[in-house]
Design a protein around this motif. Sequence first.
Motif, mmCIF file in Angstrom:
data_model
loop_
_atom_site.group_PDB
_atom_site.id
_atom_site.type_symbol
_atom_site.label_atom_id
_atom_site.label_comp_id
_atom_site.label_asym_id
_atom_site.label_seq_id
_atom_site.Cartn_x
_atom_site.Cartn_y
_atom_site.Cartn_z
ATOM 1 N N SER A 1 -31.383 60.504 34.075
ATOM 2 C CA SER A 1 -32.045 59.307 33.549
ATOM 3 C C SER A 1 -33.487 59.624 33.226
ATOM 4 O O SER A 1 -34.139 60.398 33.929
ATOM 5 C CB SER A 1 -31.976 58.173 34.583
ATOM 6 O OG SER A 1 -32.779 57.085 34.184
ATOM 7 N N ASP A 2 -33.984 59.022 32.150
ATOM 8 C CA ASP A 2 -35.399 59.139 31.806
ATOM 9 C C ASP A 2 -36.205 57.967 32.344
ATOM 10 O O ASP A 2 -37.402 57.854 32.057
ATOM 11 C CB ASP A 2 -35.569 59.205 30.280
ATOM 12 C CG ASP A 2 -35.025 60.508 29.711
ATOM 13 O OD1 ASP A 2 -35.081 61.527 30.428
ATOM 14 O OD2 ASP A 2 -34.542 60.495 28.571
ATOM 15 N N ALA A 3 -35.576 57.109 33.123
ATOM 16 C CA ALA A 3 -36.271 55.941 33.659
ATOM 17 C C ALA A 3 -37.265 56.357 34.728
ATOM 18 O O ALA A 3 -36.993 57.233 35.550
ATOM 19 C CB ALA A 3 -35.257 54.956 34.241
ATOM 20 N N GLY A 4 -38.439 55.708 34.726
ATOM 21 C CA GLY A 4 -39.448 55.946 35.742
ATOM 22 C C GLY A 4 -40.164 57.271 35.552
ATOM 23 O O GLY A 4 -39.743 58.124 34.769
ATOM 24 N N PRO A 5 -41.272 57.462 36.267
ATOM 25 C CA PRO A 5 -42.005 58.724 36.169
ATOM 26 C C PRO A 5 -41.267 59.858 36.858
ATOM 27 O O PRO A 5 -40.364 59.625 37.672
ATOM 28 C CB PRO A 5 -43.318 58.406 36.894
ATOM 29 C CG PRO A 5 -42.940 57.356 37.893
ATOM 30 C CD PRO A 5 -41.889 56.520 37.217
ATOM 31 N N THR A 6 -41.646 61.080 36.545
ATOM 32 C CA THR A 6 -41.035 62.237 37.198
ATOM 33 C C THR A 6 -41.221 62.162 38.707
ATOM 34 O O THR A 6 -40.295 62.396 39.479
ATOM 35 C CB THR A 6 -41.667 63.532 36.663
ATOM 36 O OG1 THR A 6 -41.419 63.614 35.268
ATOM 37 C CG2 THR A 6 -41.086 64.751 37.349
ATOM 38 N N ILE A 7 -42.448 61.865 39.147
ATOM 39 C CA ILE A 7 -42.743 61.678 40.576
ATOM 40 C C ILE A 7 -43.017 60.198 40.791
ATOM 41 O O ILE A 7 -43.992 59.652 40.257
ATOM 42 C CB ILE A 7 -43.956 62.511 41.011
ATOM 43 C CG1 ILE A 7 -43.686 64.001 40.771
ATOM 44 C CG2 ILE A 7 -44.292 62.255 42.482
ATOM 45 C CD1 ILE A 7 -44.896 64.885 41.003
ATOM 46 N N GLY A 8 -42.166 59.540 41.557
ATOM 47 C CA GLY A 8 -42.315 58.096 41.728
ATOM 48 C C GLY A 8 -42.527 57.648 43.154
ATOM 49 O O GLY A 8 -42.943 56.519 43.392
#
Length: 412
Positions: free
Chosen positions: A230-237
Amino acid sequence: MTRWLVVGGGSAGCVVAARLSEDVTNDVTLVEAGPDHGVAAGSPGEPVLDRPDRLAARTLVVRRPGLAPQTYAQGFGLGGSSLVNGGVVIGDLAELADGHGLPVVPVTEPGPVARAVLAETGDAAPVSLVRRGAERVSAADAYLGPAIGRDNLTVRCGTVVQRIAFDGRRAVGVVTSAGDHLDADRVVLCAGAIRTPALLLRSGVDTPGVGSGVQDHVGVAISFDLRQPSDAGPTIGATVERDGRQIVVMDRLPGRSEMGALLAGHLAVRSEGSVSLPGPDGPPSVQLNQLSSPADLDGLQLVVTEALALLRSPGVEAAVGERYVDRQGTPAATLESDPTALRAWLPDHLGGYHHVAGSCRIGIALDPRGSLLGHHGVLVADASALPDGPPRNLYLSVIRQAESLVRSWAAA
């Protein structure tokens, strides 16, 4: 008019140059070896490791005796490592908003693995990111951008400082690799925890503590296949913060959207290394001596065990597939059930963090205002000056220290 020369346009250097130039009685020159890249590239929360023009050329470190030297990723150009790091800030947002010029915004929509970790673990929390909307912001964007038009601020990119010029024990400027002499009343070193001590040693500085006491967080990355990329959200969340330990949740790897990772780090490090200069014109030798303290191996084993267990929790396991403990694809299962094998494996597989600090510490090589002991007109304001080793993440600590030191110089 006081002439200030700031060496290094990384996070600390951008703060120092911008704040010093707020005083019209200061004439400030910022010297940076790399170029001005313009605005920061990449998305907030995503390390930028696919842009070699923004990475310093082949900085090498030896993490522990017996290991081969590793390339150590550091930013190159105005903004320094804020050009390439994740722009991640951890802590209470009210505290973060006090006393710095970075636009810090909390993550409200983490990616799927981060969401699962947040749901499973009571001591997990979303991170905050340095950004404006969907754009990442470097220290150069935040600090130099508003200051760049000032008549008393000059920025010189593509200029490598070879050594500090002294008259006796007083700094009178610097000499560049091209042989140019740049005069100054005060020289502020912001070249980073590797290059600042190397520059001091190359300049003939004999202050005890220069180049000693260097530390870095020790970590291991556990990667995994994503069941549904998924491309949802930042890489580091999100991160899990425990007593001297940290687990960083990466919903995808740079350039590998089908994989993610947990970075398990032992942060309360006791082991110390050194930055030395084998030859006057060559690169520095960086020996981190990680795990030379048995307590650091204990802490690393504990946090790696915790990360492996977290990946086995029901919510997280629903989001991830096979897990690996190295780039060769060794399954994590080979170490999960055997603490003895894990402990024996760890010393040869260190990596992950790039938080080197403490190589010219306040209280050892520097006075409380960052002035080099035994000399005049030389100050240090970058990660090398941090007095207590690297905190959990360096970015905001370096910014805050630079802000505080500039205020102390103005009050003197």
